[in-house]
Design a protein around this motif. Structure first.
Motif, PDB file in Angstrom:
ATOM      1  N   LEU A 155       0.695  -1.327  -0.198  1.00  0.00           N
ATOM      2  CA  LEU A 155      -0.189  -0.486  -0.115  1.00  0.00           C
ATOM      3  C   LEU A 155       0.681   1.324   0.318  1.00  0.00           C
ATOM      4  N   ARG A 156       1.777   1.192   0.494  1.00  0.00           N
ATOM      5  CA  ARG A 156       2.925   2.224   1.075  1.00  0.00           C
ATOM      6  C   ARG A 156       3.695   2.363  -0.742  1.00  0.00           C
ATOM      7  N   PHE A 157       4.122   1.407  -1.024  1.00  0.00           N
ATOM      8  CA  PHE A 157       4.648   1.503  -2.021  1.00  0.00           C
ATOM      9  C   PHE A 157       3.655   2.528  -3.380  1.00  0.00           C
ATOM     10  N   LEU A 158       2.247   1.649  -3.361  1.00  0.00           N
ATOM     11  CA  LEU A 158       1.665   2.138  -4.295  1.00  0.00           C
ATOM     12  C   LEU A 158       1.279   3.600  -4.481  1.00  0.00           C
ATOM     13  N   ASP A 187      12.869   1.405  -7.435  1.00  0.00           N
ATOM     14  CA  ASP A 187      13.895   1.833  -7.281  1.00  0.00           C
ATOM     15  C   ASP A 187      14.369   2.327  -5.748  1.00  0.00           C
ATOM     16  N   ALA A 188      13.514   3.882  -6.642  1.00  0.00           N
ATOM     17  CA  ALA A 188      13.048   5.011  -5.951  1.00  0.00           C
ATOM     18  C   ALA A 188      12.261   5.371  -5.104  1.00  0.00           C
ATOM     19  N   ALA A 189      11.356   4.095  -4.907  1.00  0.00           N
ATOM     20  CA  ALA A 189       9.916   4.582  -4.381  1.00  0.00           C
ATOM     21  C   ALA A 189      10.691   4.113  -3.187  1.00  0.00           C
ATOM     22  N   PHE A 213      12.568   4.402   6.484  1.00  0.00           N
ATOM     23  CA  PHE A 213      12.157   4.175   5.114  1.00  0.00           C
ATOM     24  C   PHE A 213      10.683   4.459   5.175  1.00  0.00           C
ATOM     25  N   TYR A 214       9.975   4.730   4.350  1.00  0.00           N
ATOM     26  CA  TYR A 214       8.944   4.808   4.127  1.00  0.00           C
ATOM     27  C   TYR A 214       8.203   3.754   3.954  1.00  0.00           C
ATOM     28  N   GLY A 228     -10.698   5.302   1.514  1.00  0.00           N
ATOM     29  CA  GLY A 228      -8.760   5.221   2.071  1.00  0.00           C
ATOM     30  C   GLY A 228      -7.882   4.851   1.559  1.00  0.00           C
ATOM     31  N   ALA A 229      -7.449   5.049   0.231  1.00  0.00           N
ATOM     32  CA  ALA A 229      -6.178   4.572  -0.531  1.00  0.00           C
ATOM     33  C   ALA A 229      -5.025   5.626  -0.509  1.00  0.00           C
TER      34      ALA A 229
END
Length: 347
Positions: A165-168, A179-181, A234-235, A329-330
């Protein structure tokens, strides 16, 4: 002709077009090489020489080409660029370099190979629309609950999809490469997250920039509070999203080929944004993608004082709002009480 000066790629392409000017296929060859010319211009590589074009260079070109939809001369987005079209450009470029080699302009033949037609004929350059992007968020937010599943087991399922979810979120909001995400961090020592001006430097302090340039981008307001509330580190989190992403591909029946992996989010947002920005403002899209470098200055604040990429930011926030309608909620999900471990590098 060993020892000869490097031969400019643009000259090789120009001379090749002259050599095939009487061929019936001239129009298609010109169109294929035009894609390469646009790549050289947009990524500021007009000084590329024939000897520099290797497999890695061609892979970068393919990445760029799949991120740029087909656009009419009137500026209308016509659709996605197919894998076959991209390889047609690679094939034409190979012919141009080999022609230069045959003329004696360069001692090197093409140091790369185009994929065979049967390798790309069934490969779609797939893009997700708003509805499909919303399905991805719903996959993370609302996994199906089997009969009799305990609250604890269901919470584990949600936690398992939290990193995805955080990656999206990061991928949609910043248009960045996977890779930047993974590298996005709120650690002040990395000098990436500037909450007071809502800016995110995708390239952390101490990491040299590469050909795949990582820009400084404005952050959509929907993501700002998540970054502000995230623990330092890291997020996305320390756990790999690979398995979760593949599970999502299976459940949502996304194409399972080399063109629809984690880069799918970046490419999809690029297509959606380009149609909304229009060609006159697409330069901002190129800068968001890192295809065009805004400035060599390290003064991040100076760029943002001038309203840096305001049109690209507005379009991004519009896209996020549309996703939110179909996947509540996205981005506006409660940012408290999330069960995710922070502090380690995502693999």
């Amino acid at each position: 002709m060993v020892g000869a000066p490097p031969h400019p790629l643009v000259d090789a392409m120009s001379n090749y077009l002259i050599s095939v000017r009487k061929k019936p296929s001239l129009t298609s060859i010109k169109a294929r090489l035009a894609h390469v010319s646009n790549y050289l211009i947009e990524t500021e590589r007009l000084d590329t020489t024939c000897d520099q074009v290797n497999e890695e260079w061609i892979d970068d070109f393919r990445d760029w080409a799949f991120e740029v939809p087909v656009v009419s001369t009137a500026g209308k987005v016509l659709g996605d660029r197919s894998a076959g079209t991209v390889e047609g450009s690679v094939r034409a470029l190979s012919a141009a370099i080999n022609h230069a080699n045959g003329r004696g302009d360069t001692p090197y033949a093409a140091a790369f190979q185009a994929k065979k037609p049967d390798e790309v004929s069934e490969t779609p350059a797939y893009r997700a629309d708003i509805a499909k992007l919303a399905e991805m968020f719903n996959y993370c937010l609302r996994p199906p609950r089997a009969a009799g599943m305990s609250d604890k087991a269901y919470d584990r399922q949600l936690a398992y999809r939290e990193a995805l979810l955080r990656f999206l979120r990061v991928s949609v909001a910043t248009w960045c490469r996977p890779d930047a995400a993974y590298d996005v961090s709120t650690d002040p020592e990395r000098r990436q997250w500037y909450p007071d001006i809502r800016a995110l430097a995708l390239n952390p302090r101490g990491r040299p920039q590469t050909k795949k340039y990582r820009p400084v981008v404005p952050v959509a307001h929907q993501l700002v509070e998540h970054l502000k509330a995230a623990p330092v580190g890291f997020y996305v989190g320390p756990l790999s999203i690979r398995t979760a992403f593949e599970g999502m591909q299976d459940e949502l029946r996304l194409p399972r080929d080399g063109e629809t992996g984690q880069k799918l989010i970046r490419r999809s947002i690029a297509k959606l944004a380009r149609s909304r920005l229009g060609e006159a403002l697409w330069v901002e899209g190129q800068m968001m993608l890192g295809h065009r470098v805004h400035s060599k200055t390290s003064d991040i604040y100076a760029a943002f004082e001038a309203g840096y990429l305001t049109n690209a930011l507005a379009v991004t926030e519009q896209i996020i709002d549309e996703i939110e309608v179909k996947a509540p909620g996205a981005f506006r999900r409660s940012i408290t009480g999330l069960k995710i471990i922070h502090g380690g590098r995502n693999a």
